[in-house]
Motif scaffolding. Structure first.
Motif, PDB file in Angstrom:
ATOM      1  N   UNK A  77       0.847  -1.189   0.000  1.00  0.00           N
ATOM      2  CA  UNK A  77       0.000   0.000   0.000  1.00  0.00           C
ATOM      3  C   UNK A  77       0.880   1.236   0.000  1.00  0.00           C
ATOM      4  N   UNK A  78       0.305   2.328  -0.481  1.00  0.00           N
ATOM      5  CA  UNK A  78       1.047   3.588  -0.535  1.00  0.00           C
ATOM      6  C   UNK A  78       0.078   4.739  -0.377  1.00  0.00           C
ATOM      7  N   UNK A  79       0.594   5.829   0.142  1.00  0.00           N
ATOM      8  CA  UNK A  79      -0.224   7.034   0.245  1.00  0.00           C
ATOM      9  C   UNK A  79       0.271   8.028  -0.792  1.00  0.00           C
ATOM     10  N   UNK A  80      -0.546   9.027  -1.053  1.00  0.00           N
ATOM     11  CA  UNK A  80      -0.182  10.040  -2.041  1.00  0.00           C
ATOM     12  C   UNK A  80       1.192  10.603  -1.723  1.00  0.00           C
ATOM     13  N   UNK A  81       1.482  10.781  -0.460  1.00  0.00           N
ATOM     14  CA  UNK A  81       2.766  11.348  -0.056  1.00  0.00           C
ATOM     15  C   UNK A  81       3.931  10.460  -0.483  1.00  0.00           C
ATOM     16  N   UNK A  82       3.705   9.151  -0.638  1.00  0.00           N
ATOM     17  CA  UNK A  82       4.746   8.232  -1.092  1.00  0.00           C
ATOM     18  C   UNK A  82       4.939   8.269  -2.601  1.00  0.00           C
ATOM     19  N   UNK A  83       3.963   8.773  -3.336  1.00  0.00           N
ATOM     20  CA  UNK A  83       3.954   8.672  -4.792  1.00  0.00           C
ATOM     21  C   UNK A  83       4.328   9.958  -5.514  1.00  0.00           C
ATOM     22  N   UNK A  84       4.219  11.081  -4.837  1.00  0.00           N
ATOM     23  CA  UNK A  84       4.446  12.384  -5.485  1.00  0.00           C
ATOM     24  C   UNK A  84       5.814  12.515  -6.136  1.00  0.00           C
ATOM     25  N   UNK A  85       6.857  12.017  -5.488  1.00  0.00           N
ATOM     26  CA  UNK A  85       8.213  12.220  -5.997  1.00  0.00           C
ATOM     27  C   UNK A  85       8.508  11.431  -7.275  1.00  0.00           C
ATOM     28  N   UNK A  86       7.689  10.441  -7.588  1.00  0.00           N
ATOM     29  CA  UNK A  86       7.915   9.625  -8.784  1.00  0.00           C
ATOM     30  C   UNK A  86       7.449  10.328 -10.060  1.00  0.00           C
ATOM     31  N   UNK A  87       6.755  11.454  -9.911  1.00  0.00           N
ATOM     32  CA  UNK A  87       6.173  12.147 -11.062  1.00  0.00           C
ATOM     33  C   UNK A  87       6.480  13.635 -11.003  1.00  0.00           C
ATOM     34  N   UNK A  88       6.515  14.248 -12.154  1.00  0.00           N
ATOM     35  CA  UNK A  88       6.653  15.697 -12.234  1.00  0.00           C
ATOM     36  C   UNK A  88       5.251  16.293 -12.390  1.00  0.00           C
ATOM     37  N   UNK A  89       4.390  15.939 -11.434  1.00  0.00           N
ATOM     38  CA  UNK A  89       2.995  16.380 -11.439  1.00  0.00           C
ATOM     39  C   UNK A  89       2.639  16.897 -10.056  1.00  0.00           C
ATOM     40  N   UNK A  90       1.607  17.714  -9.986  1.00  0.00           N
ATOM     41  CA  UNK A  90       1.173  18.231  -8.687  1.00  0.00           C
ATOM     42  C   UNK A  90       0.444  17.141  -7.901  1.00  0.00           C
ATOM     43  N   UNK A  91       0.384  17.322  -6.604  1.00  0.00           N
ATOM     44  CA  UNK A  91      -0.310  16.362  -5.740  1.00  0.00           C
ATOM     45  C   UNK A  91      -1.785  16.236  -6.114  1.00  0.00           C
ATOM     46  N   UNK A  92      -2.488  17.334  -6.429  1.00  0.00           N
ATOM     47  CA  UNK A  92      -3.882  17.187  -6.845  1.00  0.00           C
ATOM     48  C   UNK A  92      -4.039  16.360  -8.130  1.00  0.00           C
TER      49      UNK A  92
END
Length: 115
Positions: free
Chosen positions: A55-70
């Motif tokens: 499992x993962x939370x948004x906070x774990x996934x943000x750095x993998x992309x050059x996209x905003x959290x929303x």
């Protein structure tokens, strides 16, 4: 009229190699396949499924992309609505887990494997 989720439709369909999908079944499965057709969503599903603990939370996934959290949250919502991810809110964060039933149903539908 009984309404099935895309996961339920995929689960009850015969493998594509055994018999053709009905129009109704194809329309039912299409939302899952459409959700996976986006490269960001496909990567997100892979990241969540392979994340430590499954499992993962948004906070774990943000750095993998050059996209905003929303934007990441929007893609996760699409995967959830298609039945590919389960989610649970804990405090301010939402944690995502891949749906084994959905992945197994898709594998059976496409490859003809038994779940």
């Amino acid at each position: 009229m009984l309404s099935l989720t895309p996961v339920e439709v995929a689960a009850c369909c015969s493998p594509l190699s055994r018999e053709p999908l009905s129009q109704e079944a194809a329309e039912g499965v299409a939302p899952m396949l459409k959700a996976l057709a986006d490269p960001v969503r496909l990567r997100l599903l892979s990241l969540v499924a392979s994340h430590e603990g499954g499992e993962a939370c948004v906070c774990d996934l943000n750095d993998a992309f050059d996209l905003s959290q929303p934007t990441i949250s929007h893609h996760l919502k699409v995967l959830h609505e298609a039945g590919l991810l389960d989610r649970e809110k804990r405090g301010v964060w939402v944690y995502y887990r891949s749906s084994p039933t959905a992945l197994s149903s898709l594998a059976t539908l496409i490859a003809g494997a038994t779940p």
